[in-house]
Design an enzyme around this catalytic site. Sequence first.
Site, PDB file in Angstrom:
ATOM      1  N   THR A 129       6.885 -47.736 -22.165  1.00 52.51           N
ATOM      2  CA  THR A 129       6.389 -46.350 -21.122  1.00 52.51           C
ATOM      3  C   THR A 129       5.547 -45.609 -21.987  1.00 52.51           C
ATOM      4  O   THR A 129       5.203 -44.689 -20.947  1.00 52.51           O
ATOM      5  CB  THR A 129       8.103 -45.707 -21.028  1.00 52.51           C
ATOM      6  OG1 THR A 129       8.415 -45.138 -22.247  1.00 52.51           O
ATOM      7  CG2 THR A 129       9.147 -46.507 -20.805  1.00 52.51           C
ATOM      8  N   ASP A 148      -0.467 -47.442 -38.350  1.00 53.41           N
ATOM      9  CA  ASP A 148      -0.577 -48.856 -39.063  1.00 53.41           C
ATOM     10  C   ASP A 148      -1.919 -48.629 -40.083  1.00 53.41           C
ATOM     11  O   ASP A 148      -1.795 -49.681 -40.898  1.00 53.41           O
ATOM     12  CB  ASP A 148      -0.666 -49.824 -38.104  1.00 53.41           C
ATOM     13  CG  ASP A 148       0.586 -50.128 -37.388  1.00 53.41           C
ATOM     14  OD1 ASP A 148       1.551 -49.804 -37.687  1.00 53.41           O
ATOM     15  OD2 ASP A 148       0.246 -50.846 -36.218  1.00 53.41           O
ATOM     16  N   ASP A 170      -4.486 -48.095 -34.048  1.00 49.88           N
ATOM     17  CA  ASP A 170      -3.006 -47.586 -34.395  1.00 49.88           C
ATOM     18  C   ASP A 170      -3.366 -46.923 -35.629  1.00 49.88           C
ATOM     19  O   ASP A 170      -3.368 -47.493 -36.741  1.00 49.88           O
ATOM     20  CB  ASP A 170      -2.057 -48.544 -34.416  1.00 49.88           C
ATOM     21  CG  ASP A 170      -0.690 -48.092 -34.429  1.00 49.88           C
ATOM     22  OD1 ASP A 170       0.148 -47.900 -33.675  1.00 49.88           O
ATOM     23  OD2 ASP A 170      -0.405 -47.102 -35.549  1.00 49.88           O
ATOM     24  N   ARG A 178       5.756 -43.570 -30.151  1.00 51.60           N
ATOM     25  CA  ARG A 178       5.794 -43.851 -28.484  1.00 51.60           C
ATOM     26  C   ARG A 178       6.606 -45.203 -28.117  1.00 51.60           C
ATOM     27  O   ARG A 178       6.371 -46.277 -28.985  1.00 51.60           O
ATOM     28  CB  ARG A 178       4.467 -43.887 -28.301  1.00 51.60           C
ATOM     29  CG  ARG A 178       3.449 -42.956 -28.456  1.00 51.60           C
ATOM     30  CD  ARG A 178       1.995 -42.867 -27.858  1.00 51.60           C
ATOM     31  NE  ARG A 178       1.473 -44.116 -27.986  1.00 51.60           N
ATOM     32  CZ  ARG A 178       0.208 -44.355 -27.260  1.00 51.60           C
ATOM     33  NH1 ARG A 178      -0.118 -43.569 -26.429  1.00 51.60           N
ATOM     34  NH2 ARG A 178      -0.371 -45.637 -27.302  1.00 51.60           N
TER      35      ARG A 178
HETATM   36  C1  PRP Z   1       0.518 -42.251 -32.342  1.00 52.78           C
HETATM   37  C2  PRP Z   1      -0.281 -41.120 -33.113  1.00 52.78           C
HETATM   38  C3  PRP Z   1       0.265 -39.937 -31.982  1.00 52.78           C
HETATM   39  C4  PRP Z   1       0.559 -40.573 -30.847  1.00 52.78           C
HETATM   40  C5  PRP Z   1      -0.392 -40.221 -29.877  1.00 52.78           C
HETATM   41  O1  PRP Z   1       2.039 -42.279 -33.035  1.00 52.78           O
HETATM   42  O2  PRP Z   1      -0.133 -40.719 -34.074  1.00 52.78           O
HETATM   43  O3  PRP Z   1       1.785 -39.363 -32.936  1.00 52.78           O
HETATM   44  O4  PRP Z   1       0.762 -42.043 -30.925  1.00 52.78           O
HETATM   45  O5  PRP Z   1       0.047 -40.804 -28.516  1.00 52.78           O
HETATM   46  P1  PRP Z   1       0.282 -39.855 -27.329  1.00 52.78           P
HETATM   47  O6  PRP Z   1      -0.660 -39.035 -27.192  1.00 52.78           O
HETATM   48  O7  PRP Z   1      -0.003 -40.961 -26.205  1.00 52.78           O
HETATM   49  O8  PRP Z   1       1.463 -39.430 -27.409  1.00 52.78           O
HETATM   50  P2  PRP Z   1       2.679 -43.583 -32.782  1.00 52.78           P
HETATM   51  O9  PRP Z   1       3.545 -43.370 -31.598  1.00 52.78           O
HETATM   52  O10 PRP Z   1       2.056 -44.933 -32.689  1.00 52.78           O
HETATM   53  O11 PRP Z   1       3.781 -43.374 -34.047  1.00 52.78           O
HETATM   54  P3  PRP Z   1       3.529 -43.817 -35.717  1.00 52.78           P
HETATM   55  O12 PRP Z   1       2.648 -42.557 -35.885  1.00 52.78           O
HETATM   56  O13 PRP Z   1       4.794 -43.873 -36.234  1.00 52.78           O
HETATM   57  O14 PRP Z   1       2.772 -45.100 -35.882  1.00 52.78           O
HETATM   58  N1  URA Z   2      -1.800 -43.921 -31.215  1.00 51.81           N
HETATM   59  C1  URA Z   2      -2.857 -44.294 -31.837  1.00 51.81           C
HETATM   60  O1  URA Z   2      -2.566 -44.517 -33.012  1.00 51.81           O
HETATM   61  N2  URA Z   2      -3.946 -44.955 -31.355  1.00 51.81           N
HETATM   62  C2  URA Z   2      -4.367 -44.781 -30.350  1.00 51.81           C
HETATM   63  O2  URA Z   2      -5.225 -44.932 -29.819  1.00 51.81           O
HETATM   64  C3  URA Z   2      -3.357 -44.399 -29.295  1.00 51.81           C
HETATM   65  C4  URA Z   2      -2.108 -43.927 -29.592  1.00 51.81           C
END
Ligand code: PRP
Ligand code: URA
Length: 215
Positions: free
Chosen positions: A113, A208, A205, A109
């Site tokens: 944005t 993370d 997160d 994400r």
């Molecule tokens: C997190 C999570 C989803 C997304 C959800 O990933 O694992 O993929 O956010 O958010 P959304 O419904 O608003 O799209 P992130 O973008 O943090 O990436 P990562 O798993 O690589 O940390």
């Molecule tokens: N992605 C995450 O990992 N946690 C949240 O709460 C939202 C998006």
Amino acid sequence: MDIKTMPNVHVLDHPLLLHKISQIRKVTTQTNEFRQLVKEIAVIEGLEAFRELPTKNVTIQTPLEETVEPVIEPDSLCFVPILRAGLGMVDGLLELIPGAHVGHIGMYRNEETHQPVEYFCKLPKNIADLDVYLIDPMLATGGSAIDAVEALRKRGVKKLHFLCIIAAPEGVEAFEEKYPDVPLYIGALDRQLNENAYICPGLGDAGDRIFGTIQ
Ligand code: PRP
Ligand code: URA
């Protein structure tokens, strides 16, 4: 429409699942334990989601006699984690069905944005013929899940399900509006998104916390 009455939305309620989700919410839960719990949660969610799997009857030989019994077809299934955090759920599902295929979709994400950006997609060649389980612990705005479904549909996938651990109502509504035909399995439905599009109370997160990359 009330989320709990949406026909394709399954908010799971197994006490063991709820207990484990409560543990991963805790800020004190460290990476090792977090990762292990996510895997165990995936097993429980998998058991619920796989209730719908078709079976076929085959003839087998017991020590006593020949009999016709139901089996599933692991080769017809594919788990697709959304990278990174979805990876944490794959091993749990593979413990249940070791013979399933695994594909990968990479999304992150944009921090300003909150829009998802696709950066990787590697799927089995016959993905269009497979029964696909898309997995990601978090459904927040729904943007990543919606884009991942779009990517799979573009490649001809017809049978699709989505499994997540925690969802925000905003994400469920957005997903349902776009894909009311895709069954959605949710471990816990939380209250709301905050101004940074994080799920509250949530767990922070997920990527993370699974990979220990918290700054
Ligand atoms: C997190 C999570 C989803 C997304 C959800 O990933 O694992 O993929 O956010 O958010 P959304 O419904 O608003 O799209 P992130 O973008 O943090 O990436 P990562 O798993 O690589 O940390
Ligand atoms: N992605 C995450 O990992 N946690 C949240 O709460 C939202 C998006």
